[in-house]
Design a protein around this motif. Structure first.
Motif, PDB file in Angstrom:
ATOM      1  N   ASP A 163      -3.938   8.903 -13.671  1.00 47.14           N
ATOM      2  CA  ASP A 163      -2.885   8.491 -14.866  1.00 47.14           C
ATOM      3  C   ASP A 163      -1.809   9.209 -14.766  1.00 47.14           C
ATOM      4  N   ALA A 164      -1.642  10.529 -14.644  1.00 48.21           N
ATOM      5  CA  ALA A 164      -0.567  11.651 -14.808  1.00 48.21           C
ATOM      6  C   ALA A 164       0.158  11.119 -13.439  1.00 48.21           C
ATOM      7  N   PHE A 165      -0.420  10.799 -12.362  1.00 46.53           N
ATOM      8  CA  PHE A 165       0.657  10.611 -11.152  1.00 46.53           C
ATOM      9  C   PHE A 165       1.348   9.155 -11.103  1.00 46.53           C
ATOM     10  N   ARG A 166       0.623   8.229 -12.084  1.00 50.57           N
ATOM     11  CA  ARG A 166       1.352   6.884 -12.229  1.00 50.57           C
ATOM     12  C   ARG A 166       2.724   7.470 -13.100  1.00 50.57           C
ATOM     13  N   ARG A 215       4.038   5.049  -9.518  1.00 44.85           N
ATOM     14  CA  ARG A 215       3.322   4.484  -8.429  1.00 44.85           C
ATOM     15  C   ARG A 215       1.498   4.642  -8.588  1.00 44.85           C
ATOM     16  N   PRO A 216       0.719   4.034  -8.131  1.00 43.64           N
ATOM     17  CA  PRO A 216      -0.455   4.211  -8.408  1.00 43.64           C
ATOM     18  C   PRO A 216      -0.987   5.310  -7.452  1.00 43.64           C
ATOM     19  N   LEU A 217      -2.068   6.259  -7.677  1.00 42.54           N
ATOM     20  CA  LEU A 217      -2.627   7.216  -6.891  1.00 42.54           C
ATOM     21  C   LEU A 217      -3.399   6.513  -5.708  1.00 42.54           C
ATOM     22  N   VAL A 218      -3.091   6.917  -4.432  1.00 48.63           N
ATOM     23  CA  VAL A 218      -4.116   6.398  -3.450  1.00 48.63           C
ATOM     24  C   VAL A 218      -5.110   7.578  -3.036  1.00 48.63           C
ATOM     25  N   ILE A 235       0.779  13.957  -0.034  1.00 45.57           N
ATOM     26  CA  ILE A 235      -0.099  12.996   0.755  1.00 45.57           C
ATOM     27  C   ILE A 235       0.067  11.566   0.358  1.00 45.57           C
ATOM     28  N   ASN A 236       0.876  11.392  -0.887  1.00 53.45           N
ATOM     29  CA  ASN A 236       0.919   9.974  -1.150  1.00 53.45           C
ATOM     30  C   ASN A 236       2.595   9.771  -0.996  1.00 53.45           C
ATOM     31  N   GLY A 237       3.173  10.612  -0.260  1.00 54.03           N
ATOM     32  CA  GLY A 237       4.495  10.322   0.240  1.00 54.03           C
ATOM     33  C   GLY A 237       5.461  10.606  -0.742  1.00 54.03           C
TER      34      GLY A 237
END
Length: 235
Positions: A22-25, A30-33, A53-55
């Motif tokens: 949730d925090a990443f989004r 973007r969604p967390l992969v 690592i998620n770019g």
């Protein structure tokens, strides 16, 4: 007396992962992969690696924004902690037994940010035994060994105790916890309740390794045996 939180006192992995996603989004749009593994590391370190690592190229604004978002996302899920998480076996009785020792101040040394550490322990009635004001937390961008020394300094300031390696105990479940205690000169009681094995914890240099916390008398006796009592600083 400093306790690690995750996989030592509680296991709330499901809720933590959801809060991170949730925090990443919120922060990146973007969604967390992929979520960086915890491995005894502080949230500040996990956040930076997760972004990488998620770019996402981190900037100076990312960490405070992510910490605020993580705190909000976790707080919004706090009522689910006792449903989707658990207190580790023996945790409450161990905290209670240690609280009966003379001259003991109990707090936490955790990679978790402070507000989330409070929610985690409060959900299982563990917060009553802990002084959160003298702990060390994941939003403080220091290695865990330095955080341990910061916590010792806070105890001195608030309680007037001469606090050093001879009377500081860390209880945790990871080799990172053991390394932090050794660097800071503190006593380490390791609990093989996390992802580090008994052999790994012993080889890392723990003073004592327990399978779990289900024998509170054993925990309290070990602390008494391995430390000297706290004494007030000279005036």
């Amino acid at each position: 007396m400093l306790w690690n939180v995750d996989l030592t006192l509680v296991d709330v992995t499901i809720v933590t992962r959801e809060a991170y996603a949730d925090a990443f989004r919120q922060v990146t749009g973007r969604p967390l992969v992929k979520l960086a593994p915890a491995m005894g590391r502080p949230d500040s370190e996990i956040i930076f690696e997760t972004l990488a690592i998620n770019g996402i190229v981190p900037n100076d604004d990312h960490l405070p924004r992510f910490i605020d978002a993580l705190a909000g996302a976790f707080a919004g899920r706090r009522r689910r902690l006792d449903k989707d998480g658990r207190a580790m076996p023996g945790a409450k009785d161990a905290l209670k037994a240690v609280s009966r020792l003379d001259g003991v101040v109990q707090s936490v040394l955790t990679g978790t940010i402070k507000s989330n550490a409070v929610h985690k322990l409060r959900a299982f009635g563990l917060d009553a035994f802990v002084d959160f004001e003298v702990g060390g937390y994941g939003e403080e961008v220091y290695p865990k060994a330095t955080l341990l020394q910061v916590a010792q300094s806070r105890v001195k300031q608030m309680y007037g105790f001469a606090c050093d390696g001879s009377n500081t105990v860390l209880i945790g479940d990871s080799t990172r916890d053991v390394q932090a205690a050794r660097i800071a000169g503190a006593t380490m009681i390791a609990v093989a309740s996390g992802r580090s094995t008994t052999t790994e914890l012993r080889d890392a240099g723990a003073n004592l390794v327990l399978d779990d916390l289900t024998n509170p008398s054993e925990v309290a006796a070990a602390i008494s045996h391995l430390t000297t009592p706290l004494t007030p600083r000279p005036a």
